[in-house]
Design an enzyme around this catalytic site. Structure first.
Site, PDB file in Angstrom:
ATOM      1  N   GLU A 198       0.782  -1.042   0.061  1.00 22.52           N
ATOM      2  CA  GLU A 198       0.010  -0.034   0.089  1.00 22.52           C
ATOM      3  C   GLU A 198       0.646   1.148   0.009  1.00 22.52           C
ATOM      4  OE1 GLU A 198      -3.825   1.616   2.583  1.00 22.52           O
ATOM      5  OE2 GLU A 198      -3.061  -0.066   2.979  1.00 22.52           O
ATOM      6  N   GLN A 232       0.253   5.368   5.963  1.00 22.78           N
ATOM      7  CA  GLN A 232       1.484   4.723   5.527  1.00 22.78           C
ATOM      8  C   GLN A 232       2.283   5.831   5.476  1.00 22.78           C
ATOM      9  OE1 GLN A 232      -1.390   2.252   5.517  1.00 22.78           O
ATOM     10  NE2 GLN A 232      -1.642   3.799   3.785  1.00 22.78           N
TER      11      GLN A 232
END
Length: 454
Positions: A198, A232
């Site tokens: 991701e 992230q």
């Protein structure tokens, strides 16, 4: 128009250089022998590696009709099944002539809420949301292209937070819906994507769209993605100390453009914006939801409401007879961040980061940036606006009663979590060259090269 031409040229250069290098044919009579792309990872934990795809069956050959002018258009459909919504990205590519290389023309984007994880106990209803989005795909992709257009779904933190059997039931339902559709359903078309993929693929998308991946200077931008269930961070370290001091599983390698990129990347499951709300309230993983009321000084004093996330309903409230405001709220959200988020050595420097998803959405809602254009801010700007929102909760309550909590969490995550300086520049954006800043485009590129589509 200049932006579109820039994007087309960038895509052409990418394909010419062999991005995520692999043998591939793009719905064309001409086969382009691109070098094989590889991923490697320093960690031995296979869950954190970008996977090598080994075909278990011969590739499906799809032969397009021969056109007199040799122009060819083809499409790719990528579903992003996130914790708060499911999004469909429909990418249109153009093959100018049989001996040329295809270019990315545009993207059609659509989303529905809530996310698949909200249907953990009703997978068939979750499948209906996919059918709804496939109707958009049918309207976007010409009928004659349906059987040649691959459809892929990758699920992220929302399903990673679910019990394994419930996540599998949802993914199986999606696969059944795909099989009913007129589109090309490849092997492994529905999967749960790990956090490393991701982050890395979002970094690929942004640096590709901004033109950094084909520049010889190796100057890139970092990415900060704040979803509902996870967050992230990914960037290309300039200092060896960043690599040496990082946990081994936080370093990923990509070989492309005849160069190896050694990235710092990590996904924090449970530290997405919505999961962080639950953690701040002390509700994450709690029982007794039928009668417990979860309170916070980050909420307006007179606020009390049932709030649903991931298929569960929570009773949440401000503190009627207590205090509220930025300082108390910051102390609460600190528990969700401190000691959990690793601080990379060099983020205290002057690197530029692109921040999107909830970073962008909350900046728009709080008036920090313009919703149509995005904008450049510094970390200190989030802190300043968080103080204003928290100290005037009544004013901002119509926008969202959680805005104080969310803005304070973002401030705390950036400063106390990742360790950014107040002066760190953040480019807040939703799209680059009219393409969504998410991992979906990077995943589509990666998918095409792994599948050997004819």
């Amino acid at each position: 128009m200049p932006q579109q031409l820039l994007l087309l040229s960038v895509v052409s250069v990418w394909l010419l250089a062999g991005f995520f290098l692999a043998d591939a044919t793009y719905y064309s009579h001409h086969v382009y022998n691109l070098r094989h792309r590889t991923y490697s990872h320093r960690a031995s934990n296979m869950d954190n590696q970008l996977p090598q795809v080994v075909p278990t069956e011969p590739p499906v050959e799809v032969v397009p009709p021969r056109l007199h002018n040799f122009s060819r258009i083809f499409y790719g459909i990528m579903f992003d099944a996130g914790s708060t919504g499911t999004r469909i990205h429909i990418y249109k590519f153009i093959q100018k002539d049989p001996a040329g290389l295809p270019v990315l023309d545009n993207e059609m984007y659509h989303a529905v809420k809530p996310g698949l994880s909200a249907y953990a106990d009703k997978p068939e209803v979750g499948g209906d949301t996919i059918r709804q989005l496939l109707k958009v795909a049918k309207k976007t992709v010409p009928k004659e292209e349906w059987r040649q257009t691959p459809v892929v779904l990758k699920a992220t933190a929302g399903l990673r937070l679910l019990p394994e059997e419930k996540a599998k039931a949802l993914l199986d339902e999606v696969k059944d819906v795909f099989d009913e559709s007129p589109f090309f359903v490849p092997n492994n078309s529905v999967s749960l994507m790990n956090g490393t993929n991701e982050g890395v693929l979002a970094w690929v998308t942004v640096n590709f769209l901004t033109g950094h991946l084909y520049a010889k200077t190796r100057r890139t931008v970092g990415i900060l993605d704040l979803g509902g269930g996870s967050t992230q961070i990914t960037f290309l370290p300039k200092s060896k100390k960043t690599v040496i001091s990082a946990p081994p599983s936080y370093i990923a390698r990509i070989d492309m453009f005849n160069s190896t990129y050694e990235l710092y990347t990590h996904s924090y499951l449970g530290n997405g914006l919505i999961a962080a709300r639950l953690a701040t309230l002390g509700a994450l993983g709690a029982d007794g939801l039928d009668w417990k009321v979860f309170t916070s000084s980050c909420l307006p004093k007179k606020f009390r409401e049932d709030w649903t996330f991931g298929g569960l309903t929570y009773k949440v409230s401000g503190i009627p007879d207590g205090y509220a405001g930025y300082k108390l709220c910051y102390h609460e959200v600190m528990r969700v961040v401190k000691g959990i988020i690793h601080q990379p050595f060099e983020v205290k420097g002057n690197s530029v980061f692109y921040a999107f998803s909830y970073y962008y959405d909350r900046a728009v809602e709080s008036g920090l940036i313009d919703g149509s254009r995005g904008g450049v801010v510094e970390v200190r700007d989030f802190k300043k606006r968080a103080k204003e929102v928290c100290n005037k909760m009544t004013k901002y309550r119509p926008i969202s009663p959680f805005l104080c909590m969310d803005m304070t969490y973002i401030t705390c995550l950036l400063k106390e979590g990742f360790g950014f300086k107040d002066s760190t520049v953040l480019q807040l954006t939703k799209k680059v060259n009219n393409v969504e800043t998410s991992w979906a485009l990077g995943a589509t590129f990666d998918f095409f090269h792994n599948l050997n589509i004819h």
